[in-house]
Design a protein around this motif. Structure first.
Motif, short mmCIF file in Angstrom:
data_model
loop_
_atom_site.label_atom_id
_atom_site.label_comp_id
_atom_site.label_asym_id
_atom_site.label_seq_id
_atom_site.Cartn_x
_atom_site.Cartn_y
_atom_site.Cartn_z
N ARG A 30 36.76 17.39 33.88
CA ARG A 30 37.27 18.37 32.83
C ARG A 30 37.79 19.35 33.51
NH1 ARG A 30 32.68 16.44 30.01
NH2 ARG A 30 31.43 18.60 30.40
N TRP A 31 36.83 19.91 34.29
CA TRP A 31 37.23 21.26 35.11
C TRP A 31 38.54 21.11 36.02
CZ3 TRP A 31 32.00 23.02 37.27
CH2 TRP A 31 31.09 23.42 35.93
N ARG B 53 41.64 21.14 33.83
CA ARG B 53 41.75 22.49 33.29
C ARG B 53 42.36 23.24 34.40
NH1 ARG B 53 36.57 25.46 31.77
NH2 ARG B 53 36.35 23.44 30.75
#
Length: 439
Positions: free
Chosen positions: A432-433, A436
């Motif tokens: 997820r990071w 992003r």
């Protein structure tokens, strides 16, 4: 009738009951399972001059940080073995005596030498192994490899159905990066004896490192109810489930596990586990952007107050530094940093300069100075392994660096670190990071 331990080594006792209770007690001790104390006490009652039963009881006291009782028991063991004991038993007691006396370097050297002559003496071979073993806390940057080398060197001495060695060998490989092999070995060893908290723990690590968090959560959910809450690893194994939930972004689930199994008021775990588990989970929650409910940090600070006040134990020092930073106790944080710096300058801190660096970085992070945090941690990131513990436990430091890089706009560095982590271990949080940062 001659008596032997579980792995065929002679025992200097003439009592059938003492020998049987000793074998049971060692099994329970190596499995971190309740009942070891009672079994060993029964062995001593059946034969008060049985040196190895006293020695094993001393080891159990030491594991529980009951220092005075441990010294009393190992003194009794030494007196007994001097009167009635083999060369192996005298060496066995001597190794444990050094470990209990806090002479870790000498204990490690003596344990390794003992294993050369008696590799099947599992209690002594267990001392250098594990996340909290003599190798892990030696300050050596290669302690993960050293555990693998030790297990492989003595693998010939153990049968394929030895549940303790199988799990210990598997955990060593997992922590050293050979996750697939470590998982296979651990699953095999755990299947041989499921009433084995060290087995459940090692398999939880293997699943975590294999990117199989949901499997780890399922394992723990199914196994933990059968492990009495008095077991010393009950809270720590639950911590692994909370960590996996947090990886998925389920902060409420992680906090629910924390409240039921991990927080100081509900666990019977070792003080080192209680402090490091609570501190690292709450720190991660905050670093990942989740709210830490009011009162949780204060509860941990109150519990930790009597423990590890004196600097010098790197793994505990790093977590006490995180605790002081998170609770805004600048005076305590700075006092620990100063004491650690003095030890580094004197050359007496096994883990070296990385320990005060972690404490300084934590203070900067908590104060919102993420640039300073990153500047402090980047040069020492490769040295964090020296504090010991497991990869899952030490990852809190790398997480802190990663979040600091992201918050200071060091996107390229953060992406590079995430790429390395994702290559090593699939992680839904890191994915997820990474997405992003790429968007």
């Amino acid at each position: 009738m001659a008596h032997h331990d579980r792995r065929g080594l002679p025992l200097s006792t003439r009592s059938d009951r003492a020998a049987e209770r000793y074998r049971a007690g060692i099994d329970l001790l190596l499995a971190a399972w309740p009942g070891a104390a009672e079994a060993l006490d029964a062995a001593i009652a059946a034969d008060p001059d049985f040196a190895l039963a006293h020695a094993a009881r001393a080891r159990l006291h030491a594991v529980r940080a009951e220092s005075a009782a441990a010294r009393t028991r190992i003194t009794a063991a030494a007196a007994c073995v001097a009167q009635r004991g083999t060369e192996r038993e005298r060496s066995h007691v001597a190794v444990l005596s050094l470990a209990i006396d806090g002479q870790s370097e000498a204990a490690l050297a003596r344990a390794l030498a003992h294993a050369e002559s008696w590799p099947r003496d599992a209690l002594i071979l267990s001392l250098p192994l594990g996340a909290f073993g003599l190798l892990a806390f030696s300050g050596r940057p290669d302690h993960d490899q050293a555990r693998v080398d030790l297990c492989e060197h003595h693998a010939h001495a153990y049968a394929a159905d030895d549940w303790w060695f199988g799990v210990s060998r598997g955990w060593a490989h997992t922590e050293n990066g050979a996750v697939a092999r470590g998982r296979r070995l651990t699953e095999h060893g755990f299947a041989l004896r499921r009433e084995n908290a060290n087995g459940a723990h090692a398999l939880s690590h293997a699943l975590f490192e294999d990117g199989a968090g949901p499997e780890a959560e399922a394992l723990i959910a199914g196994w933990l109810p059968g492990y009495d809450r008095s077991g010393i690893l009950h809270g720590h194994i639950a911590w692994h489930a909370a960590l996996s939930a947090l990886e998925r972004g389920d902060s409420e689930g992680a906090l629910a596990i924390y409240a039921e199994h991990v927080r100081p008021a509900v666990t019977a775990g070792l003080s080192l586990n209680v402090i490091t588990d609570t501190v690292s989970l709450l720190w991660r929650l905050g670093a990942y952007g989740h709210d830490v409910p009011a009162g949780l940090w204060d509860e941990v600070r109150t519990y930790a107050g009597p423990y590890f006040a004196k600097a010098g134990f790197g793994f505990a020092d790093a977590h006490m530094g995180l605790l002081a930073a998170a609770t805004g106790d600048h005076a305590a944080a700075q006092a620990r940093i100063d004491a650690l710096t003095d030890l580094v300058e004197a050359g007496t801190l096994a883990a070296g300069p990385v320990v005060p660096a972690i404490c300084r970085a934590a203070l900067a992070f908590a104060d919102g100075d993420h640039a300073a945090c990153a500047r402090i941690l980047e040069p020492v990131a490769a040295e964090v392994v020296r504090i010991g513990g497991s990869g899952a436990q030490r990852e809190v430091v790398e997480d802190t660096l990663l979040v600091a890089l992201m918050r200071t706009g060091e996107t390229a560095k953060a992406r590079a670190l995430l790429d390395r982590r994702l290559h090593r271990r699939p992680s839904p949080r890191d994915a997820r990071w990474r997405a992003r940062l790429t968007a």
